[in-house]
Enzyme design. Structure first.
Site, mmCIF file in Angstrom:
data_model
loop_
_atom_site.group_PDB
_atom_site.id
_atom_site.type_symbol
_atom_site.label_atom_id
_atom_site.label_comp_id
_atom_site.label_asym_id
_atom_site.label_seq_id
_atom_site.Cartn_x
_atom_site.Cartn_y
_atom_site.Cartn_z
ATOM 1 N N CYS A 1 0.898 -1.272 -0.241
ATOM 2 C CA CYS A 1 -0.028 0.117 0.031
ATOM 3 C C CYS A 1 0.816 1.297 -0.021
ATOM 4 C CB CYS A 1 -0.963 0.050 1.233
ATOM 5 S SG CYS A 1 -2.068 -1.426 1.532
ATOM 6 N N HIS B 1 -2.867 6.824 3.265
ATOM 7 C CA HIS B 1 -3.610 5.408 2.590
ATOM 8 C C HIS B 1 -4.740 5.172 3.346
ATOM 9 C CE1 HIS B 1 -4.293 1.442 1.573
ATOM 10 N NE2 HIS B 1 -3.870 0.973 2.678
ATOM 11 N N ASN C 1 -10.505 -0.181 1.143
ATOM 12 C CA ASN C 1 -8.910 -0.065 0.942
ATOM 13 C C ASN C 1 -8.430 -0.539 -0.656
ATOM 14 O OD1 ASN C 1 -6.286 -0.782 1.091
ATOM 15 N ND2 ASN C 1 -6.305 -1.720 2.965
HETATM 16 O O1 UT7 Z 1 -3.535 -1.619 3.838
HETATM 17 C C1 UT7 Z 1 -3.119 -1.959 4.949
HETATM 18 C C2 UT7 Z 1 -3.585 -3.436 5.348
HETATM 19 N N1 UT7 Z 1 -4.855 -3.656 6.113
HETATM 20 C C3 UT7 Z 1 -4.818 -2.972 7.218
HETATM 21 O O2 UT7 Z 1 -4.484 -1.599 7.799
HETATM 22 C C4 UT7 Z 1 -5.825 -3.339 8.355
HETATM 23 C C5 UT7 Z 1 -5.342 -3.326 9.944
HETATM 24 N N2 UT7 Z 1 -6.356 -3.844 10.813
HETATM 25 C C6 UT7 Z 1 -7.638 -3.530 10.868
HETATM 26 O O3 UT7 Z 1 -7.983 -2.520 10.217
HETATM 27 C C7 UT7 Z 1 -8.465 -4.071 12.040
HETATM 28 O O4 UT7 Z 1 -7.606 -5.203 12.659
HETATM 29 C C8 UT7 Z 1 -9.771 -5.258 11.402
HETATM 30 C C9 UT7 Z 1 -10.656 -4.041 10.800
HETATM 31 C C10 UT7 Z 1 -8.982 -6.040 10.143
HETATM 32 C C11 UT7 Z 1 -10.547 -6.076 12.470
HETATM 33 O O5 UT7 Z 1 -10.882 -5.072 13.680
HETATM 34 P P1 UT7 Z 1 -10.733 -5.438 14.952
HETATM 35 O O6 UT7 Z 1 -11.437 -4.469 15.714
HETATM 36 O O7 UT7 Z 1 -9.222 -5.684 15.195
HETATM 37 O O8 UT7 Z 1 -11.472 -6.793 14.942
HETATM 38 P P2 UT7 Z 1 -10.792 -8.281 15.404
HETATM 39 O O9 UT7 Z 1 -10.037 -8.979 14.388
HETATM 40 O O10 UT7 Z 1 -10.297 -7.788 16.895
HETATM 41 O O11 UT7 Z 1 -12.189 -9.094 15.896
HETATM 42 C C12 UT7 Z 1 -13.288 -8.795 16.797
HETATM 43 C C13 UT7 Z 1 -14.338 -9.581 16.594
HETATM 44 C C14 UT7 Z 1 -14.171 -10.973 16.504
HETATM 45 O O12 UT7 Z 1 -15.035 -11.685 17.261
HETATM 46 P P3 UT7 Z 1 -14.974 -12.317 18.963
HETATM 47 O O13 UT7 Z 1 -13.529 -13.107 18.428
HETATM 48 O O14 UT7 Z 1 -14.528 -11.071 19.494
HETATM 49 O O15 UT7 Z 1 -16.349 -12.775 18.844
HETATM 50 C C15 UT7 Z 1 -14.050 -11.322 15.152
HETATM 51 O O16 UT7 Z 1 -14.409 -12.467 14.566
HETATM 52 O O17 UT7 Z 1 -15.127 -9.092 15.397
HETATM 53 C C16 UT7 Z 1 -15.215 -10.388 14.461
HETATM 54 N N3 UT7 Z 1 -14.976 -9.879 13.379
HETATM 55 C C17 UT7 Z 1 -16.225 -9.715 12.477
HETATM 56 N N4 UT7 Z 1 -17.405 -9.404 12.795
HETATM 57 C C18 UT7 Z 1 -18.147 -9.078 11.801
HETATM 58 C C19 UT7 Z 1 -13.959 -9.763 12.348
HETATM 59 N N5 UT7 Z 1 -14.441 -9.478 11.169
HETATM 60 C C20 UT7 Z 1 -15.736 -9.519 11.131
HETATM 61 C C21 UT7 Z 1 -16.781 -8.788 10.127
HETATM 62 N N6 UT7 Z 1 -18.027 -8.933 10.434
HETATM 63 N N7 UT7 Z 1 -16.098 -8.686 8.628
#
Ligand code: UT7
Length: 349
Positions: free
Chosen positions: A129, A276, A306
């Site tokens: 990115c 980005h 993104n």
């Molecule tokens: O271009 C550069 C590349 N990428 C990035 O910059 C992304 C960087 N990371 C992020 O933006 C965040 O870490 C995410 C948006 C990917 C994830 O957000 P988060 O707040 O860190 O969520 P998490 O992975 O800690 O998950 C929290 C909960 C989990 O459920 P439990 O275990 O708490 O029950 C996940 O299973 O949210 C759940 N979850 C979802 N629920 C509904 C993860 N993805 C989803 C989804 N819909 N799409």
């Protein structure tokens, strides 16, 4: 000698898919509420099956060239003006993580041919990115080292939705497709001191120790696909979301602070920070740490999600065409992503 952006363009696939539509179409266990509250994303634009990175890149490049052709008092025939402008391009630097072909040829070469940029050299940049931020500096370098090179096209183009694991809900909702392009010109104005113009300075960094956090692990020479092998999911981007999130907030905070301090200015002197577009929460967290008002960061992630290397030039083109950039404005372009890579360009518009 200064390196100035004189034209911008973008290409956005017409198929717009909202969060609810995506969830339904790809059978993802998610909701509009979760995606919006965790990322700020409301929709993404998805390329049709037959559209590759070079197709979007070509459209964005043509629009950027049309802008300079018009500025040069173009002939009535717009297509002819773009073709003529293409002949004046000396270098094409194309940042992408989703090239048309694995191995060869580069996507930049496909664009060079279709554009009719007969005298341009053409290379791809693989810096995730951060590709566009790297690409600008590489293009400026290409122009700087040769008297005969005066004009470059710097493009970011991605079709990330073709490299997505739709069963990984933590990752698949994040990505969209698109391209952005700029024309970068070498001019006789100064790069430093009174009346300085163009790219003032660039910071480029890499931390390969975090390579595993954003990786397309199949299809390359480390893990080639084998004859007869059946794969459940086509090559796709895997991500350790939490690790990338933490890295991204730190990368923005440190790099923006560093480029401001190197130039001896504060955020008050800057008109826009164009980051980005990975996650609105990442930008908000970095803004808080830097004590810079959120409004200074240009955000369009709600519409496009993104788009990796394309997100910064798309945002720049939106700002430019909306008349939100005034000559003399200071702008910071800030990238971070796979590699891991990060960096920033400080530009006088
Ligand atoms: O271009 C550069 C590349 N990428 C990035 O910059 C992304 C960087 N990371 C992020 O933006 C965040 O870490 C995410 C948006 C990917 C994830 O957000 P988060 O707040 O860190 O969520 P998490 O992975 O800690 O998950 C929290 C909960 C989990 O459920 P439990 O275990 O708490 O029950 C996940 O299973 O949210 C759940 N979850 C979802 N629920 C509904 C993860 N993805 C989803 C989804 N819909 N799409």
């Amino acid at each position: 000698m200064a390196f100035e952006i004189t034209g911008t363009g973008r290409a956005i696939p017409s198929r717009r898919v909202t969060n609810d539509e995506l969830a339904k179409e790809k059978e993802i266990d998610t909701s509009d509420e979760w995606i919006r509250s965790h990322t700020g994303i409301g929709a993404r634009h998805m390329a049709e099956e037959q559209v590759a990175a070079s197709d979007l890149a070509l459209e964005a490049a043509r629009k950027a060239l049309a802008m300079i052709a018009a500025a040069d008092a173009a002939p009535a025939d717009a297509e002819k003006a773009v073709a003529e402008a293409a002949l004046s391009v000396d270098a094409i630097v194309l940042a992408t993580a989703t090239p048309d072909f694995l191995v060869v040829p580069s996507t930049a070469c496909i664009v060079q041919d279709k554009l009719g940029a007969k005298r341009a050299c053409a290379i791809d940049v693989s810096a995730g990115c951060t590709g566009f931020v790297y690409g600008l500096e590489i293009a400026a370098g290409l122009l700087a080292v040769s008297d005969s090179r005066k004009r470059a096209l710097v493009i970011g183009s991605e079709v990330l939705t073709k490299f997505t694991d739709w069963s990984d809900r933590g990752t698949c909702v994040l990505f969209g497709d698109g391209a952005g392009a700029v024309v970068l010109e070498k001019t006789s104005l100064p790069q430093q001191g009174t009346g300085k113009r163009g790219i003032l300075r660039t910071i480029l960094k890499a931390d390969g120790s975090g390579a595993e956090h954003l990786v397309c692990s199949h299809g390359g020479s480390r893990n080639p696909l084998k004859a007869g092998e059946t794969i459940a999911i086509p090559p796709h981007i895997g991500m350790n979301g939490q690790a990338v999130y933490n890295f991204a907030v730190k990368a923005i905070t440190e790099t923006v602070a560093e480029i401001l301090s190197q130039e001896g200015i504060t955020a008050n002197d800057v008109a826009w920070i164009v980051p980005h577009q990975a996650n609105a929460r990442i930008i908000q967290a970095a803004a808080r740490r830097l004590k810079i008002p959120e409004e200074k960061f240009y955000l369009n992630i709600e519409e496009y999600a993104n788009t990796s290397a394309a997100s910064i030039p798309i945002a720049l083109d939106e700002l430019n065409r909306a008349g939100k950039l005034a000559r003399g404005d200071l702008i910071i372009l800030m990238g971070f992503g796979g590699g891991l890579t990060y960096g920033a360009n400080l530009i006088v518009w």
